[in-house]
Enzyme design. Structure first.
Site, PDB file in Angstrom:
ATOM      1  CD  GLU A 153      -3.214  -1.013   1.901  1.00  0.00           C
ATOM      2  OE1 GLU A 153      -3.228  -0.195   2.827  1.00  0.00           O
ATOM      3  OE2 GLU A 153      -4.212  -1.686   1.587  1.00  0.00           O
TER       4      GLU A 153
ATOM      5  CD  GLU B  21      -4.200  -5.922   3.369  1.00  0.00           C
ATOM      6  OE1 GLU B  21      -5.036  -5.064   3.734  1.00  0.00           O
ATOM      7  OE2 GLU B  21      -2.981  -5.824   3.565  1.00  0.00           O
TER       8      GLU B  21
HETATM    9  C1  GCB Z   1      -4.718  -2.524   4.803  1.00  0.00           C
HETATM   10  C2  GCB Z   1      -3.350  -2.753   5.305  1.00  0.00           C
HETATM   11  C3  GCB Z   1      -3.337  -3.644   6.533  1.00  0.00           C
HETATM   12  C4  GCB Z   1      -4.468  -3.246   7.468  1.00  0.00           C
HETATM   13  C5  GCB Z   1      -5.772  -3.444   6.732  1.00  0.00           C
HETATM   14  C6  GCB Z   1      -6.996  -3.039   7.559  1.00  0.00           C
HETATM   15  O1  GCB Z   1      -4.955  -2.164   3.715  1.00  0.00           O
HETATM   16  O2  GCB Z   1      -2.492  -3.279   4.328  1.00  0.00           O
HETATM   17  O3  GCB Z   1      -2.101  -3.543   7.151  1.00  0.00           O
HETATM   18  O4  GCB Z   1      -4.448  -3.962   8.649  1.00  0.00           O
HETATM   19  O5  GCB Z   1      -5.783  -2.664   5.594  1.00  0.00           O
HETATM   20  O6  GCB Z   1      -7.538  -3.869   8.238  1.00  0.00           O
HETATM   21  O7  GCB Z   1      -7.362  -1.877   7.503  1.00  0.00           O
END
Ligand code: GCB
Length: 605
Positions: A418, A512
């Site tokens: 990110e 993700e």
């Molecule tokens: C993301 C990040 C991750 C966070 C996740 C979240 O995009 O890469 O490190 O924990 O979102 O849960 O917001």
């Protein structure tokens, strides 16, 4: 070339590796007076702490948990007399985020970067057949010149505090195993392996890097210990007839035995478990041994109660059992390279790993997960200090690839998570990082990075660097959650149509997607944070995945609930786990199990 070998410490006929895990002396250095008060010769007080572990969650004082600054470890180490004449090193699996090592009061190593190993050479310092003092000064402050990125501020009470640009707790300390090693002066330094399949046979191309000129011989042993092939010289090809391939969730490991010899004498011997397999990206497919694979699995963290980010062998075992139970075949080492033992286990269990360098927080934000999706621009790669950050990033890429390249489980390199990609200044930075990874990996594994929500097809300037395009998307959570999930779906499909229209002819995966869910909450009909909503969120998201042929994998965020910085967005941590932090299933785990067990490995081939 790195100053020290990244090979995992092993006992062989010529090598010794003694674990220094256990209790170490420990103290904080709030006033940063350690050096001036000669702590390198012995640290004050009688406090002891376990290694490997993060220091934060043992204590009952908040000031200790939130401590930012220097802190020191000390251990008395016995060096056997019979080791004289060898190279003696103290090998740290990791010291987060930077460390200076002293042996008998003399500085022997300095290392920056908290998730990769380094060695402190003590050959000319140690006393043989005697006790020696190892002292380590560690520092856990966050900056924008090292990865992961963040800030360190000073509070009105004079105490320092870390403000991560990322969403996991800034656990720190000697979080991985420490070894005292003795290896011959002329020794194996590094190995490069590559594979070619030819019908039922295989070729294993090898290069052995040594610190001297003596001849090298290699042997490949099958799982029963029977010789399958042999080679002569530092470089060569091992011809393996009827090779057993390393396959997804069906691993087969050979042992490569490398020897430096002097006629009949062995100068040095190193052994390495290897798996014969190829990895390739072709059009929109990810191919393992030439066969298409659909990734199903997780973004994870090294995170557990009490030990924090410390390597936890019991938790590792439980995690692999849960991943097998649920039908996963892969995971990403978000957001840093994990302990080496985890890759060894993945090699054995046939899991595919996307190996991620700790380049997270490359976007100026104290609420990464929120601000990143707002379209905010921070010109992150235009800072005066960007060249220093890039140098640290490139070094971490080199250390990660050198450490992990011979694991069959590692099928791709994730070079950032990110980052800000909407600005032209990101482009040369990305180019340097992606080129370096390509140069270092003789297997030329695919490279990727995880794209944040606002790195959309029309705005992202960097997706072209990825061999596999990896998206982190939260439609239905950060964007239009709850009763607006139908709007989220429309927006999600619109974005995917945008990617489709670009016709990149590359595989896409989701690194993700997820929804925070409290294991305690049930509600019918659903509300956000309830287990029911996590199920609904997944139904919608999976339907979108199933509608696009070029989507070749899904790694849900997160495997388990994990600790973060406290704040209004987090309820004592991030709760997007499919499992709780104690590794018990939420309802959604059963849904995923059903889906993943029914998806063929070559889904959408
Ligand atoms: C993301 C990040 C991750 C966070 C996740 C979240 O995009 O890469 O490190 O924990 O979102 O849960 O917001």
């Amino acid at each position: 070339m790195l100053e020290y070998s990244m090979l995992y410490p092993r006992n062989t006929v010529s090598r010794r590796a003694v674990s220094l895990d256990g209790m170490w002396k420990f103290c904080l250095d709030e006033k940063a007076v350690g050096e001036s008060e000669n702590w390198q010769n012995g640290i004050p007080g009688q406090e002891v702490i376990p290694v490997p572990a993060s220091f934060q969650d043992f204590y009952t004082e908040k000031d200790i948990r939130e401590y930012a600054g220097d802190f020191w470890y000390e251990k008395e180490v016995f060096v056997p007399g019979e080791w004289e004449g060898q190279q003696i090193q103290v090998r740290f699996g990791a010291a987060t985020h930077r460390a200076v090592v002293y042996v008998n009061g003399i500085q022997t190593a300095e290392h920056e970067g908290g998730f990769l190993p380094f060695c402190a050479d003590a050959t000319d310092i140690v006393r043989y057949n005697a006790w020696n003092k190892v002292v380590v000064k560690v520092n856990n402050e966050l900056t924008v010149t090292n990865i992961p990125c963040g800030q360190t501020i000073t509070l009105p009470n004079g105490k320092k505090m870390c403000k991560p640009y990322f969403d996991f707790f800034n656990y720190s300390g000697l979080q991985r195993s420490v070894y005292l090693t003795a290896i011959p002066k002329e020794s194996v330094f590094d190995l490069d392996l590559n594979y070619e399949l030819d019908g039922s046979n295989a070729k294993v191309y090898y290069t052995v890097h040594t610190t001297g000129e003596s001849p090298v011989v290699v042997e490949l042993l099958d799982a029963d210990g029977t010789k399958a092939a042999e080679g002569n010289g530092k470089e060569g090809v091992l011809e393996v007839a009827d090779a057993h391939l390393w396959k997804v969730r069906n691993a087969y490991l050979y042992t490569l035995v490398v020897r430096i010899v002097d006629d009949a004498d062995i100068i040095d011997e190193y052994t390495q478990e290897i798996g014969i397999r190829t990895v390739e990206v072709k059009d929109t497919s990810i191919l393992i041994n030439g066969e298409p694979v659909y990734l199903r699995g997780f973004g994870k963290h090294e995170d557990s109660d009490i030990l924090g980010r410390g390597f936890n062998i019991g938790m590792m075992k439980r995690d692999f059992e849960l991943m097998k139970w649920i039908g996963a075949n892969s995971f990403r080492t978000s957001h840093y390279p994990y302990s080496e033992e985890i890759y060894q286990m993945a090699d054995r269990e046939g899991f595919l790993i996307i190996d991620e360098v700790p380049a997270v927080g490359l976007f100026e934000s104290l609420m990464n997960f929120m601000e990143a999706s707002t379209g905010k621009q921070t010109a992150f790669f235009e800072k005066e200090t960007t060249p220093i950050l890039l140098k640290a990033h490139l070094k971490a890429v080199e250390e990660m690839i050198t450490r992990d390249k011979n694991h069959p489980c590692v099928i791709a390199w994730s070079l950032l998570n990110e980052p800000e990609t909407t600005n032209d200044s990101a482009v040369p930075y990305f180019k340097a990082v992606f080129d370096r990874a390509h140069e270092l990996d003789i297997q030329k594994r695919p490279r990727t990075f995880a794209l944040v929500m606002n790195s959309t097809p029309d705005k992202c300037k960097c997706y072209q660097f990825s061999d596999i395009v990896a998206l982190n998307r939260y439609y239905g959570w950060y964007v239009c959650g709850g009763n607006e999930i139908c709007t989220a779906e429309v927006m999600f499909r619109k974005e995917m149509d945008g990617w489709k229209a670009l016709n990149l002819n590359k595989p896409f995966i989701f690194t993700e997607y997820g929804a925070d869910t409290l294991a305690s909450e049930h509600k019918l009909p659903s509300v956000m944070w309830s287990q029911e909503y996590q199920n609904e969120y997944l139904d919608m998201t999976h339907e979108v995945f199933d509608s696009y042929d070029f989507i070749k994998g899904e790694q849900i965020w997160n495997f388990a609930d994990f600790q973060t910085t406290e704040g209004i967005m987090r309820v004592n941590g991030n709760k997007k786990g499919v499992f709780t932090r104690q590794r018990q299933p939420k309802d959604v785990a059963y849904k995923l199990k059903q889906r993943w067990e029914s998806l063929p490995l070559d889904y959408k081939k």
